[in-house]
Design an enzyme around this catalytic site. Structure first.
Site, PDB file in Angstrom:
ATOM      1  N   LYS A  14      67.627  44.441  45.890  1.00 17.02           N
ATOM      2  CA  LYS A  14      66.204  44.788  45.744  1.00 17.02           C
ATOM      3  C   LYS A  14      66.053  46.261  45.340  1.00 17.02           C
ATOM      4  O   LYS A  14      67.040  47.034  45.396  1.00 17.02           O
ATOM      5  CB  LYS A  14      65.504  44.496  47.069  1.00 17.02           C
ATOM      6  N   PHE A  62      52.325  39.476  54.073  1.00 20.17           N
ATOM      7  CA  PHE A  62      53.242  40.416  53.425  1.00 20.17           C
ATOM      8  C   PHE A  62      53.469  40.082  51.948  1.00 20.17           C
ATOM      9  O   PHE A  62      54.241  40.765  51.278  1.00 20.17           O
ATOM     10  CB  PHE A  62      54.588  40.472  54.168  1.00 20.17           C
ATOM     11  N   ARG A  90      74.211  34.566  53.229  1.00 18.39           N
ATOM     12  CA  ARG A  90      73.131  34.820  54.203  1.00 18.39           C
ATOM     13  C   ARG A  90      73.707  35.469  55.468  1.00 18.39           C
ATOM     14  O   ARG A  90      73.060  36.312  56.084  1.00 18.39           O
ATOM     15  CB  ARG A  90      72.401  33.516  54.555  1.00 18.39           C
ATOM     16  N   ARG A 107      72.201  44.190  55.937  1.00 13.69           N
ATOM     17  CA  ARG A 107      70.922  44.701  56.448  1.00 13.69           C
ATOM     18  C   ARG A 107      71.118  45.465  57.753  1.00 13.69           C
ATOM     19  O   ARG A 107      70.463  46.483  57.994  1.00 13.69           O
ATOM     20  CB  ARG A 107      69.956  43.532  56.635  1.00 13.69           C
ATOM     21  N   HIS A 124      68.278  39.989  48.624  1.00 10.75           N
ATOM     22  CA  HIS A 124      67.792  38.612  48.733  1.00 10.75           C
ATOM     23  C   HIS A 124      68.995  37.690  48.553  1.00 10.75           C
ATOM     24  O   HIS A 124      69.881  37.975  47.745  1.00 10.75           O
ATOM     25  CB  HIS A 124      66.772  38.310  47.629  1.00 10.75           C
ATOM     26  N   GLU A 135      66.225  29.440  41.693  1.00 16.07           N
ATOM     27  CA  GLU A 135      66.216  30.899  41.511  1.00 16.07           C
ATOM     28  C   GLU A 135      67.172  31.324  40.384  1.00 16.07           C
ATOM     29  O   GLU A 135      66.871  32.257  39.638  1.00 16.07           O
ATOM     30  CB  GLU A 135      66.602  31.576  42.837  1.00 16.07           C
TER      31      GLU A 135
HETATM   32  P1  IDP Z   1      64.783  36.370  53.686  1.00 19.24           P
HETATM   33  O1  IDP Z   1      64.798  37.409  52.604  1.00 19.24           O
HETATM   34  O2  IDP Z   1      65.606  36.801  54.873  1.00 19.24           O
HETATM   35  O3  IDP Z   1      65.106  34.988  53.198  1.00 19.24           O
HETATM   36  P2  IDP Z   1      61.998  35.524  53.766  1.00 19.24           P
HETATM   37  O4  IDP Z   1      61.345  34.938  54.971  1.00 19.24           O
HETATM   38  O5  IDP Z   1      62.318  34.599  52.633  1.00 19.24           O
HETATM   39  O6  IDP Z   1      63.295  36.331  54.264  1.00 19.24           O
HETATM   40  O7  IDP Z   1      61.037  36.674  53.247  1.00 19.24           O
HETATM   41  C1  IDP Z   1      61.191  37.256  51.978  1.00 19.24           C
HETATM   42  C2  IDP Z   1      61.119  38.770  52.125  1.00 19.24           C
HETATM   43  O8  IDP Z   1      59.790  39.135  52.555  1.00 19.24           O
HETATM   44  C3  IDP Z   1      62.030  39.360  53.217  1.00 19.24           C
HETATM   45  O9  IDP Z   1      63.347  39.574  52.778  1.00 19.24           O
HETATM   46  C4  IDP Z   1      61.319  40.645  53.539  1.00 19.24           C
HETATM   47  O10 IDP Z   1      61.544  41.642  52.538  1.00 19.24           O
HETATM   48  C5  IDP Z   1      59.859  40.214  53.479  1.00 19.24           C
HETATM   49  N1  IDP Z   1      59.333  39.737  54.770  1.00 19.24           N
HETATM   50  C6  IDP Z   1      59.552  38.529  55.338  1.00 19.24           C
HETATM   51  N2  IDP Z   1      58.907  38.388  56.506  1.00 19.24           N
HETATM   52  C7  IDP Z   1      58.244  39.553  56.687  1.00 19.24           C
HETATM   53  C8  IDP Z   1      57.371  40.021  57.720  1.00 19.24           C
HETATM   54  O11 IDP Z   1      57.086  39.340  58.723  1.00 19.24           O
HETATM   55  N3  IDP Z   1      56.881  41.290  57.582  1.00 19.24           N
HETATM   56  C9  IDP Z   1      57.174  42.067  56.507  1.00 19.24           C
HETATM   57  N4  IDP Z   1      57.967  41.658  55.499  1.00 19.24           N
HETATM   58  C10 IDP Z   1      58.505  40.414  55.583  1.00 19.24           C
HETATM   59 MG    MG Z   2      64.024  33.824  51.810  1.00 22.90          MG
END
Ligand code: IDP
Ligand code: MG
Length: 144
Positions: A14, A62, A90, A107, A124, A135
């Site tokens: 990112k 978000f 992951r 992370r 991601h 994707e």
């Molecule tokens: P992931 O990247 O771990 O799969 P996802 O739930 O798919 O997580 O969310 C996509 C992205 O959105 C996350 O990587 C993060 O940058 C952001 N994000 C997800 N949940 C939150 C939240 O509750 N608050 C703020 N940002 C969030």
């Molecule tokens: Mg995700």
């Protein structure tokens, strides 16, 4: 003898990871684990691409901050290949919230919640075979 079809995942470094010069660090961790990088490119994504990529999050609080953040600079798109690479990457990435992501993960080692509306967490990674195929076609324009 039949050849096993290798699983593929879509990884994005990112904009925070690119700004902090962590592209090599992310690739090194993918490769050290034993996965193979088969495609890589740096792109400045447009809103339409990101809207497709993050369609599942539309309407969440978000969502807009997430798109703004992802538009804030170039990202590096990577296809990594290997048996169970989706699950494996992951695990390498760690949980979404970087403050509590396990040390030893990308992370957990390299990011923290900085109090912004969207958490900036370096990478991601696709979460299923269906997401990976979808994707990869969004970022690399190929269907498999
Ligand atoms: P992931 O990247 O771990 O799969 P996802 O739930 O798919 O997580 O969310 C996509 C992205 O959105 C996350 O990587 C993060 O940058 C952001 N994000 C997800 N949940 C939150 C939240 O509750 N608050 C703020 N940002 C969030
Ligand atoms: Mg995700």
């Amino acid at each position: 003898m039949t050849t096993q079809q290798q699983e593929r995942t879509l990884v994005l470094v990112k904009p925070d990871g690119v700004r902090r010069s962590l592209v090599g660090e992310v690739i090194a961790r993918i490769e050290r684990k034993g996965y193979v990088v088969t495609s890589i490119k740096m792109v400045q994504p447009d809103r339409a691409t990101l809207a497709k990529h993050y369609a599942e999050h539309e309407g969440k609080p978000f969502y807009e901050p997430l798109l703004e953040f992802m538009l804030s600079g170039p990202v590096v798109a990577i296809i990594a290949e290997g048996n169970r690479v989706i699950e494996g990457f992951r695990k390498l990435a760690g949980t979404t919230d970087p403050t509590t992501a396990e040390p030893g993960t990308i992370r957990g080692d390299l990011a923290r919640d900085q109090g912004t509306k969207v958490v900036q967490n370096i990478v991601h990674g696709s979460d299923s075979v269906e997401s990976a195929n979808r994707e990869i076609s969004i970022w690399f324009g190929e269907v498999k």
